[in-house]
Design a protein around this motif. Structure first.
Motif, PDB file in Angstrom:
ATOM      1  N   THR A  97      -0.773  61.014  70.789  1.00 42.09           N
ATOM      2  CA  THR A  97      -2.081  60.585  70.278  1.00 42.09           C
ATOM      3  C   THR A  97      -2.264  61.035  68.839  1.00 42.09           C
ATOM      4  O   THR A  97      -2.736  60.266  67.987  1.00 42.09           O
ATOM      5  CB  THR A  97      -3.211  61.145  71.155  1.00 42.09           C
ATOM      6  N   ASP A  98      -1.912  62.284  68.541  1.00 38.97           N
ATOM      7  CA  ASP A  98      -2.007  62.772  67.158  1.00 38.97           C
ATOM      8  C   ASP A  98      -1.062  61.999  66.236  1.00 38.97           C
ATOM      9  O   ASP A  98      -1.392  61.718  65.081  1.00 38.97           O
ATOM     10  CB  ASP A  98      -1.685  64.266  67.105  1.00 38.97           C
ATOM     11  N   LEU A  99       0.119  61.666  66.747  1.00 36.16           N
ATOM     12  CA  LEU A  99       1.079  60.891  65.961  1.00 36.16           C
ATOM     13  C   LEU A  99       0.502  59.514  65.632  1.00 36.16           C
ATOM     14  O   LEU A  99       0.636  59.016  64.502  1.00 36.16           O
ATOM     15  CB  LEU A  99       2.386  60.749  66.739  1.00 36.16           C
ATOM     16  N   ALA A 100      -0.163  58.905  66.612  1.00 35.36           N
ATOM     17  CA  ALA A 100      -0.777  57.592  66.391  1.00 35.36           C
ATOM     18  C   ALA A 100      -1.887  57.679  65.347  1.00 35.36           C
ATOM     19  O   ALA A 100      -2.006  56.800  64.477  1.00 35.36           O
ATOM     20  CB  ALA A 100      -1.334  57.056  67.713  1.00 35.36           C
ATOM     21  N   ARG A 101      -2.697  58.723  65.406  1.00 28.27           N
ATOM     22  CA  ARG A 101      -3.781  58.881  64.432  1.00 28.27           C
ATOM     23  C   ARG A 101      -3.220  59.032  63.013  1.00 28.27           C
ATOM     24  O   ARG A 101      -3.738  58.441  62.062  1.00 28.27           O
ATOM     25  CB  ARG A 101      -4.637  60.103  64.793  1.00 28.27           C
ATOM     26  N   ASP A 102      -2.170  59.837  62.882  1.00 26.25           N
ATOM     27  CA  ASP A 102      -1.593  60.041  61.554  1.00 26.25           C
ATOM     28  C   ASP A 102      -0.931  58.767  61.039  1.00 26.25           C
ATOM     29  O   ASP A 102      -0.986  58.470  59.842  1.00 26.25           O
ATOM     30  CB  ASP A 102      -0.581  61.186  61.576  1.00 26.25           C
ATOM     31  N   ALA A 103      -0.283  58.005  61.928  1.00 30.86           N
ATOM     32  CA  ALA A 103       0.343  56.749  61.508  1.00 30.86           C
ATOM     33  C   ALA A 103      -0.720  55.759  61.029  1.00 30.86           C
ATOM     34  O   ALA A 103      -0.525  55.060  60.022  1.00 30.86           O
ATOM     35  CB  ALA A 103       1.149  56.151  62.656  1.00 30.86           C
TER      36      ALA A 103
END
Length: 259
Positions: A171-177
Motif C-alpha cells: 500500500t505504501d509502495l502504491a502511494r509513493d508510485a
C-alpha cells in the motif's frame, strides 16, 4: 537414480523466471493500487510491485528461518520475525502494521498523548474503503505459497504478521508510485549509510540512475513500471535489499508490455 539438485537458499537475480514463482498476482496488486489511487496501473507496474513485495517478504522469511534454525526449530514463530528485523534493519518495512500486531507491542511501546495519558490501542474501524490493515487477509494465500517455496512453515500468528507487513508495504509502495506520477518524478528520497566505528564509510549508491531521477516520461494518469521502481527507492533505503528488489523487479517486467 539421478540426484535432485539442491534448492537454493535464496531466490535472486539468477532465478530462471521471477514471474513464474511470484506469489502475489497482478490482479491482487492492482486491487491494492485501486484502494490508493484512481490512476490506471500498467501491467509492468503490477508485475514490478508484486516482485518487490516478494523480494522483501522472501528476505524477511530467510532471516526468520536463520533465527529458528539456531534454536533447532523448523516452524517459524513471531519471535523469529523480531530476531530477523533486529539483525537486519533493512527488513523494518511495513511499520504501520506494528501498531496492530501483538508481536511488535514490545517494540512500539505504550503510547502517551501530550498530557501523559495512555493512548488506547487502535481498533479496526468499519471504514467503507478498506485500509491496508483491514485488507491484510488478502495476502494469506500468497504468503503461504512463498513460505512453501522457501521450504518453511509458520504458526498462524507469524502468517498473520507476514500478511500485514506485505499489505502495508505494498500500500505504501502504491502511494509513493502515485506521488511519483503526480509530481513528475522523484522529489524526495533518502539514503542511510551503515558503517562500523573506525571504518571508512562505503561510497554512496549514486550509480543507480533511479536515485538521480527528477523527471519521468509518460502521461499523468498511468502508473508505469519505472514509477514503481522509483517508489521502491523511497520505501527501501540504500542497501543490498533495495538493489536486489530493483534487479528482480526489472527482470520481472522484461517480458511485459506497459499496457
Amino acid at each position: 537414480m539421478t540426484a535432485q539438485p539442491a534448492r537454493p537458499e535464496r531466490s535472486g537475480p539468477e532465478t530462471a523466471s521471477v514471474m513464474d514463482v511470484s506469489p502475489f498476482k497482478p490482479s491482487l496488486v492492482k486491487a491494492v493500487f485501486r484502494d490508493v489511487t484512481p490512476m490506471h496501473v500498467s501491467r509492468s507496474a503490477a508485475w514490478a510491485a508484486a516482485s518487490v513485495t516478494r523480494t522483501v517478504l522472501t528476505e524477511i522469511i530467510d532471516g526468520a528461518r536463520r533465527a529458528a534454525a539456531e534454536e533447532a526449530r523448523r516452524k517459524l514463530i513471531p519471535g523469529d520475525l523480531l530476531s530477523a528485523i533486529d539483525r537486519n534493519v533493512e527488513l523494518e518495512v511495513g511499520s504501520k502494521w506494528y501498531d496492530h500486531s501483538p508481536t511488535f507491542r514490545g517494540l512500539t511501546g505504550v503510547l502517551y498523548d501530550a498530557e501523559g495519558v495512555v493512548v488506547p490501542s487502535r481498533r479496526r474501524s468499519g471504514s467503507r474503503r478498506p485500509s491496508a490493515v483491514v485488507g491484510a487477509h488478502r495476502f494469506e494465500a500468497g504468503v503461504r505459497k512463498l513460505l512453501r517455496s522457501q521450504g518453511a512453515t509458520a504458526v498462524p500468528a507469524m502468517v498473520r504478521d507476514l500478511d500485514g507487513i506485505a499489505s502495508v508495504f505494498l500500500t505504501d509502495l502504491a502511494r509513493d508510485a502515485a506521488m511519483v506520477v503526480r509530481e513528475g518524478g522523484v522529489r524526495r528520497f533518502g539514503t542511510v549509510t551503515l558503517a562500523m566505528s573506525g571504518e571508512p564509510a562505503p561510497p554512496p549508491l549514486l550509480k543507480d540512475p533511479l536515485l538521480a531521477l527528477s523527471t519521468r516520461r509518460g502521461d499523468g494518469r498511468t502508473i508505469g513500471g519505472d514509477d514503481v521502481l522509483a517508489a521502491t527507492t523511497m520505501q527501501l533505503f540504500g542497501g543490498n535489499l533495495r538493489q536486489r528488489a530493483l534487479t528482480e523487479a526489472r527482470a520481472a517486467t522484461q517480458n511485459t508490455s506497459a499496457g
